[in-house]
Design an enzyme around this catalytic site. Structure first.
Site, PDB file in Angstrom:
ATOM      1  CB  SER A 225      -5.150   4.898   5.520  1.00  0.00           C
ATOM      2  OG  SER A 225      -6.193   5.404   4.731  1.00  0.00           O
TER       3      SER A 225
ATOM      4  N   GLY B 194      -1.470  11.573   3.775  1.00  0.00           N
ATOM      5  CA  GLY B 194      -1.246  12.543   2.708  1.00  0.00           C
ATOM      6  C   GLY B 194      -0.355  12.054   1.580  1.00  0.00           C
ATOM      7  CE  LYS B 195      -0.072   5.958   1.581  1.00  0.00           C
ATOM      8  NZ  LYS B 195      -0.932   6.213   2.755  1.00  0.00           N
TER       9      LYS B 195
ATOM     10  CG  ASP C 118      -5.004   2.357  -3.006  1.00  0.00           C
ATOM     11  OD1 ASP C 118      -4.624   2.506  -1.839  1.00  0.00           O
ATOM     12  OD2 ASP C 118      -6.040   1.742  -3.306  1.00  0.00           O
TER      13      ASP C 118
ATOM     14  CG  HIS D 256      -1.766   1.217   1.345  1.00  0.00           C
ATOM     15  ND1 HIS D 256      -2.793   1.485   0.466  1.00  0.00           N
ATOM     16  CD2 HIS D 256      -1.737   2.256   2.221  1.00  0.00           C
ATOM     17  CE1 HIS D 256      -3.371   2.629   0.799  1.00  0.00           C
ATOM     18  NE2 HIS D 256      -2.746   3.114   1.863  1.00  0.00           N
TER      19      HIS D 256
ATOM     20  NE  ARG E 240      17.366  19.075  14.510  1.00  0.00           N
ATOM     21  CZ  ARG E 240      17.291  20.122  15.344  1.00  0.00           C
ATOM     22  NH1 ARG E 240      17.182  19.915  16.645  1.00  0.00           N
ATOM     23  NH2 ARG E 240      17.321  21.354  14.875  1.00  0.00           N
TER      24      ARG E 240
END
Length: 329
Positions: A164, A167-168, A186, A147, A253
């Site tokens: 899910s 924001g992919k 998807d 997915h 970072r």
């Protein structure tokens, strides 16, 4: 398609075009088109036609080129048809004649009675072999589905994963808007090719270039942005996990360490990107893609930064800057 049920008929039905086309047609033994091809390789039965069957790789596709065809004609001319009959005693998946060669009625009659498909192609033997092995490398490659969303950014294949609603699809849509390309949304099918390359494509080629945008619905990317905004498949070179920002988690970072994830036994570079309001994810992913290209050329920005800091400390300039800042108070 699983290697356990890939039949001769499936081989004939493959939608291959251009330099991948096999130009195959069945000229005999149609009753055996359901035979399974279980070994992704080719055998040229020259020794077998001469009567040597000790190491006969009958599980492979049997290819007759000009050499085998000339010997086959000699067998029929010398009335040594028993050797040909013995050949069909083995459960070969199929026989392929290259160069558009016609085996003749006697050969086809034996193939028909044994239920062995006889195929013909107008390609040369070397060209056909290379193309068929490429087909086999895809058909028999280890597969899995995931997915996520697969995009190409500055030539780098990036697999976006995450929970899910993180924001992919929206991130991928913004990347397409910025001139990059969508491979699949998807459900992404991954294939391990040659043991060290992961290819990604849509699990369903009819819907792979459609996107579901919450609040908007289903959109067709190729219709909205043109065919230049899509690709059928792409090598996965970077996996990016999008996750909601967790203030208790320590995120990388500096980037001095390279993290990887395992996809079908292949190590792929992996990064985690926290998502929160105010962060422009498409621009960050573009930077990640360009940084990945630099790494592939042997340049590591984080390591160079680390080395420069160490040189600065060793030079004494850091201490001088520290003491001079104390004197100013």
């Amino acid at each position: 398609m699983s290697d356990k049920n890939f039949t001769v008929l499936d081989l004939l039905d493959l939608d291959l075009k251009g330099h991948d086309s096999l130009n195959l047609k069945c000229i005999g033994g149609r009753s055996g088109l359901s035979r399974v091809i279980s070994v992704p390789d080719i055998n040229r039965p020259g020794l077998e036609l001469a009567g040597f069957y000790d190491s006969f790789a009958f599980e492979r596709v049997q290819m007759f080129g000009r050499g085998e065809f000339a010997y086959l004609q000699k067998l029929q001319k010398d009335n040594l048809n028993d050797r040909l009959q013995k050949l069909f005693m083995y459960a070969m998946p199929c026989v392929v004649f290259t160069h558009g060669l016609d085996p003749g009625e006697y050969f086809l009659s034996i193939a028909e009675s044994s239920g062995c498909p006889v195929l013909q192609t107008d390609l040369e033997s070397s060209d056909f072999s290379a193309r068929l092995l490429r087909v086999f490398s895809n058909v028999f490659a280890p597969k899995r589905t995931m997915h996520g969303v697969l995009v190409e950014v500055y030539g780098v294949g990036i697999l976006l994963i995450g929970d899910s609603g993180v924001g992919k699809s929206e991130t991928a849509l913004e990347l397409v808007e910025r001139g990059h390309r969508l491979v699949a949304d998807d459900i992404v099918e991954l294939l391990c090719v040659n043991g060290n390359t992961i290819l990604g494509r849509g699990a369903n080629k009819f819907i792979s270039h459609h996107m579901e945008i919450r609040g908007l619905g289903i959109i067709n990317v190729s219709q909205l942005y043109g065919v230049g905004a899509i690709r059928d498949q792409k090598e996965v070179q970077l996996v990016v996990k999008l996750e909601s920002w967790d203030k208790t988690k320590v995120y990388d970072r500096l980037g001095t360490e390279t993290h990887t994830t395992d996809l079908l036994g292949v190590k792929i570079h992996y990064i985690e990107l926290p998502v929160k309001p105010g962060r422009n994810m498409p621009i960050i992913i573009e930077a990640a893609a360009m940084n990945e290209r630099l790494k592939s050329m042997g340049y590591f920005s984080a390591r160079e930064f680390n080395q420069n800091v160490l040189k600065w400390i060793e030079s004494g300039e850091a201490a001088a800057a520290y003491y001079s800042s104390e004197d100013s108070y």
